[in-house]
Design a protein around this motif. Structure first.
Motif, PDB file in Angstrom:
ATOM      1  N   ALA A  35       0.832  -1.209   0.000  1.00 45.26           N
ATOM      2  CA  ALA A  35       0.000   0.000   0.000  1.00 45.26           C
ATOM      3  C   ALA A  35       0.864   1.256   0.000  1.00 45.26           C
ATOM      4  N   TYR A  36       1.936   1.248   0.763  1.00 41.18           N
ATOM      5  CA  TYR A  36       2.827   2.411   0.772  1.00 41.18           C
ATOM      6  C   TYR A  36       3.636   2.487  -0.520  1.00 41.18           C
ATOM      7  N   ARG A  37       4.051   1.328  -1.038  1.00 39.11           N
ATOM      8  CA  ARG A  37       4.838   1.327  -2.261  1.00 39.11           C
ATOM      9  C   ARG A  37       4.026   1.826  -3.451  1.00 39.11           C
ATOM     10  N   ARG A  38       2.753   1.491  -3.501  1.00 39.51           N
ATOM     11  CA  ARG A  38       1.885   1.915  -4.599  1.00 39.51           C
ATOM     12  C   ARG A  38       1.272   3.294  -4.376  1.00 39.51           C
ATOM     13  N   GLY A  39       1.460   3.855  -3.195  1.00 36.96           N
ATOM     14  CA  GLY A  39       0.908   5.167  -2.913  1.00 36.96           C
ATOM     15  C   GLY A  39      -0.523   5.153  -2.432  1.00 36.96           C
ATOM     16  N   TRP A  40      -1.061   3.962  -2.118  1.00 33.78           N
ATOM     17  CA  TRP A  40      -2.423   3.897  -1.588  1.00 33.78           C
ATOM     18  C   TRP A  40      -2.470   4.471  -0.175  1.00 33.78           C
ATOM     19  N   LEU A  41      -1.381   4.313   0.558  1.00 34.91           N
ATOM     20  CA  LEU A  41      -1.201   4.983   1.841  1.00 34.91           C
ATOM     21  C   LEU A  41      -0.093   6.011   1.664  1.00 34.91           C
ATOM     22  N   ALA A  42      -0.307   7.199   2.202  1.00 31.22           N
ATOM     23  CA  ALA A  42       0.634   8.293   1.973  1.00 31.22           C
ATOM     24  C   ALA A  42       1.712   8.337   3.045  1.00 31.22           C
ATOM     25  N   SER A  43       2.933   8.600   2.624  1.00 36.48           N
ATOM     26  CA  SER A  43       4.028   8.844   3.557  1.00 36.48           C
ATOM     27  C   SER A  43       4.311  10.344   3.599  1.00 36.48           C
ATOM     28  N   ARG A  44       4.935  10.776   4.668  1.00 33.49           N
ATOM     29  CA  ARG A  44       5.168  12.199   4.881  1.00 33.49           C
ATOM     30  C   ARG A  44       6.663  12.476   5.065  1.00 33.49           C
ATOM     31  N   ALA A  45       7.114  13.585   4.507  1.00 31.04           N
ATOM     32  CA  ALA A  45       8.504  14.005   4.673  1.00 31.04           C
ATOM     33  C   ALA A  45       8.637  14.828   5.949  1.00 31.04           C
ATOM     34  N   ALA A  46       9.775  14.693   6.603  1.00 39.86           N
ATOM     35  CA  ALA A  46       9.999  15.419   7.857  1.00 39.86           C
ATOM     36  C   ALA A  46      10.462  16.848   7.613  1.00 39.86           C
ATOM     37  N   GLY A  47      11.055  17.118   6.460  1.00 41.43           N
ATOM     38  CA  GLY A  47      11.597  18.446   6.200  1.00 41.43           C
ATOM     39  C   GLY A  47      13.101  18.492   6.326  1.00 41.43           C
ATOM     40  N   VAL A  48      13.692  17.477   6.974  1.00 39.23           N
ATOM     41  CA  VAL A  48      15.144  17.307   7.057  1.00 39.23           C
ATOM     42  C   VAL A  48      15.432  15.834   6.766  1.00 39.23           C
ATOM     43  N   PRO A  49      16.677  15.501   6.410  1.00 34.52           N
ATOM     44  CA  PRO A  49      16.999  14.095   6.179  1.00 34.52           C
ATOM     45  C   PRO A  49      16.728  13.236   7.415  1.00 34.52           C
ATOM     46  N   VAL A  50      16.294  12.009   7.180  1.00 39.94           N
ATOM     47  CA  VAL A  50      15.965  11.065   8.244  1.00 39.94           C
ATOM     48  C   VAL A  50      16.804   9.811   8.070  1.00 39.94           C
ATOM     49  N   ILE A  51      17.505   9.418   9.124  1.00 40.63           N
ATOM     50  CA  ILE A  51      18.258   8.164   9.140  1.00 40.63           C
ATOM     51  C   ILE A  51      17.529   7.201  10.065  1.00 40.63           C
ATOM     52  N   ASP A 321      33.576   5.405   6.578  1.00 35.72           N
ATOM     53  CA  ASP A 321      33.883   6.126   5.338  1.00 35.72           C
ATOM     54  C   ASP A 321      32.646   6.192   4.437  1.00 35.72           C
ATOM     55  N   TRP A 322      31.965   5.051   4.300  1.00 34.62           N
ATOM     56  CA  TRP A 322      30.755   5.026   3.475  1.00 34.62           C
ATOM     57  C   TRP A 322      29.690   5.962   4.041  1.00 34.62           C
ATOM     58  N   LEU A 323      29.485   5.892   5.349  1.00 32.51           N
ATOM     59  CA  LEU A 323      28.464   6.710   5.996  1.00 32.51           C
ATOM     60  C   LEU A 323      28.789   8.190   5.848  1.00 32.51           C
ATOM     61  N   SER A 324      30.055   8.544   6.008  1.00 27.80           N
ATOM     62  CA  SER A 324      30.464   9.938   5.889  1.00 27.80           C
ATOM     63  C   SER A 324      30.194  10.467   4.488  1.00 27.80           C
ATOM     64  N   ALA A 325      30.544   9.681   3.476  1.00 30.33           N
ATOM     65  CA  ALA A 325      30.318  10.121   2.100  1.00 30.33           C
ATOM     66  C   ALA A 325      28.833  10.232   1.788  1.00 30.33           C
ATOM     67  N   ARG A 326      28.058   9.280   2.284  1.00 31.23           N
ATOM     68  CA  ARG A 326      26.625   9.300   2.013  1.00 31.23           C
ATOM     69  C   ARG A 326      25.943  10.493   2.681  1.00 31.23           C
ATOM     70  N   ILE A 327      26.316  10.771   3.906  1.00 33.76           N
ATOM     71  CA  ILE A 327      25.687  11.876   4.628  1.00 33.76           C
ATOM     72  C   ILE A 327      26.101  13.219   4.040  1.00 33.76           C
ATOM     73  N   GLU A 328      27.316  13.328   3.568  1.00 36.50           N
ATOM     74  CA  GLU A 328      27.735  14.569   2.921  1.00 36.50           C
ATOM     75  C   GLU A 328      26.861  14.870   1.705  1.00 36.50           C
ATOM     76  N   GLN A 329      26.412  13.822   1.011  1.00 37.54           N
ATOM     77  CA  GLN A 329      25.530  14.012  -0.136  1.00 37.54           C
ATOM     78  C   GLN A 329      24.145  14.491   0.295  1.00 37.54           C
ATOM     79  N   GLU A 330      23.691  13.991   1.443  1.00 39.18           N
ATOM     80  CA  GLU A 330      22.311  14.235   1.861  1.00 39.18           C
ATOM     81  C   GLU A 330      22.139  15.450   2.746  1.00 39.18           C
ATOM     82  N   LEU A 331      23.231  15.971   3.316  1.00 33.86           N
ATOM     83  CA  LEU A 331      23.116  17.051   4.288  1.00 33.86           C
ATOM     84  C   LEU A 331      23.929  18.277   3.880  1.00 33.86           C
ATOM     85  N   PRO A 332      23.563  18.927   2.789  1.00 32.76           N
ATOM     86  CA  PRO A 332      24.296  20.136   2.398  1.00 32.76           C
ATOM     87  C   PRO A 332      24.077  21.297   3.355  1.00 32.76           C
ATOM     88  N   SER A 333      23.078  21.181   4.250  1.00 36.10           N
ATOM     89  CA  SER A 333      22.791  22.289   5.168  1.00 36.10           C
ATOM     90  C   SER A 333      23.972  22.614   6.052  1.00 36.10           C
TER      91      SER A 333
END
Length: 344
Positions: A35-51, A321-333
Motif C-alpha cells: 500500500a505504501y509502495r503503490r501510494g495507496w497509503l501516503a508517507s510524509r517528509a519530515a523536512g530534514v533528512p531522516v536516518i 567512510d561510506w556513511l560519511s560520504a553518504r551523509i555529505e551528499q544528503e546534508l548540504p545544510s
C-alpha cells in the motif's frame, strides 16, 4: 522475550503450531508494504533528512547502542541531530519530549538512555511523523533526524535506512512472527542502504544473509556506580566478589558473556525485555552489575554497590567512510551553515 529467542532459533513444534498466525501476519504486513509502495497509503517528509536505525527481527539486535554511537558521531562531524522513537514500554500518550529526569515508565527505557548518553533532543511517540514535527518545531536547529527503530514505520519518509542484525542469532529460524522473529521477509535487507552486523566477543560474522554487511563490534567498556556516575572503573577492576548480573534486555546472553570474558564472578538473572525494575527486584545491599538500559530505571533506588556496564561501539572504518560520504551528499545544510558562520 528470553525464552522466545530460544524457540525462534530453530524450526520445531512451536513453529508448526504458530505457522497459521505467521502466515496471517506475513499477508497483512505484506499488504501494508504494498500500500505504501503503490501510494495507496501516503508517507510524509519530515523536512530534514531522516536516518532510520532498525531491524527486521523482534528482540534486541543492538539498535539503540548503534543509534547512540551514530548520534554522537554526527555531532562530532558538526551536525545537529535529534532523535525520535516510539518509546516502547512507556505509558506516554501522544508525543512527549524526553528529559534526563523523565520517568522511564513514561517515555521508555531506550529513549531515556539515548537522551542520557547523547544530550540531544529526543521525542517519543507512536506516530513518528508527529514526533518529528514536534521535535523540529521545538528545536529548529536540528538538521538531521535519527529514528531509533522505525524501519517498518513507512508513514515517515526516510533518507537512509540502516538495518541491524545480531551476528549471534541472525534471522533465527527465518519464520515471520509469532512462529519466528521476522517482522519482514529477509529480502527486505536487499532494499535498505546498509546492513550492519553486531558482533560481540568471539562471535563470527554470519554468511547466510542475502546481502553484504558491515561489521560493528560491541565490547565491554568501563563501569560506573549508579549512585555516582562520575565514579568509573574498568570492568576488570571491579571488586573481586560474587556479583548479581541482572538485566532486562532482549538478548541477555551477550551481557553475561562480556562479564565472563572479563573474569567477573556472577550469578546471572535475566528479566523480560524492557522490565520495569522495582526496589524489591534486586538486593539493596548487594553487589549488582547491569546494563545501562537497566540502570536508567534504577537510579532513584540504587544500592551503594550497584554498577552499570557501558558498551564500546566500534564500527569498521570502511563503514564510517561510506556513511560519511553518504551523509555529505544528503546534508548540504551543514556546508551552508559553516559558510554563514565564517561570514560572521
Amino acid at each position: 522475550m528470553f525464552p522466545l529467542q530460544h524457540l525462534w532459533a530453530r524450526t520445531g513444534v512451536f513453529t508448526v503450531l504458530l505457522s497459521p498466525l505467521s502466515l496471517l501476519f506475513a499477508v497483512v504486513s505484506g499488504l501494508r508494504r504494498l500500500a505504501y509502495r503503490r501510494g495507496w497509503l501516503a508517507s510524509r517528509a519530515a523536512g530534514v533528512p531522516v536516518i532510520v536505525v532498525g531491524n527486521i527481527t523482534a528482540g534486541g539486535s543492538g539498535k539503540t547502542p548503534l543509534t547512540i554511537w551514530l548520534v554522537n558521531w554526527l555531532r562530532s562531524q558538526g551536525y545537529y541531530p535529534g532523535v525520535i522513537s516510539r518509546g516502547y514500554g512507556g505509558t506516554a500518550r501522544g508525543c512527549v519530549e524526553v528529559e534526563v529526569d523523565s520517568p522511564a515508565a513514561e517515555v521508555g527505557d531506550e529513549p531515556l538512555l539515548i537522551r542520557f548518553k547523547t544530550a540531544v533532543p529526543v521525542v517519543v511517540g507512536r506516530d513518528r511523523v508527529a514526533a518529528a514535527r514536534m521535535l523540529l518545531e521545538r528545536h529548529p536547529e536540528i538538521d538531521v533526524l535519527v529514528s531509533d527503530d522505525g524501519l517498518q514505520h513507512y508513514r515517515l519518509q526516510r533518507t537512509i535506512e540502516l538495518a541491524v542484525v545480531d551476528a549471534a542469532s541472525g534471522l533465527g529460524n527465518g519464520w515471520p512472527l509469532p512462529a519466528g522473529p521476522l517482522r519482514e521477509p529477509r529480502r527486505r535487507l536487499e532494499q535498505v542502504d546498509a546492513v550492519v552486523q553486531v558482533v560481540r566477543g568471539a562471535t563470527l560474522l554470519r554468511t547466510d544473509l542475502p546481502v553484504a554487511s558491515w561489521r560493528v563490534d560491541f565490547s565491554a567498556g568501563s563501569a560506573y556506580r549508579l549512585g555516582d556516575p562520575r565514579e568509573t572503573r574498568p570492568l576488570h577492576a571491579l571488586p573481586q566478589q560474587d556479583w548479581l548480573a541482572a538485566t532486562g534486555i532482549g538478548r541477555p546472553q551477550g551481557f553475561f558473556d562480556m562479564l565472563q570474558a572479563a573474569g567477573i564472578r556472577f550469578t546471572p538473572r535475566a528479566f523480560p525485555d524492557h522490565h520495569a525494575f522495582r526496589p524489591q527486584d534486586l538486593p539493596a545491599d548487594g553487589a549488582v552489575v547491569m546494563t545501562e538500559k537497566d540502570a536508567v530505571k534504577c537510579l532513584s533506588f540504587a544500592g551503594h554497590q550497584w554498577w552499570a556496564l557501558q558498551l564500546d561501539v566500534a564500527p569498521e572504518p570502511r563503514f564510517i567512510d561510506w556513511l560519511s560520504a553518504r551523509i555529505e551528499q544528503e546534508l548540504p545544510s551543514r556546508v551552508r551553515r559553516e559558510m554563514q558562520d565564517e561570514q560572521f
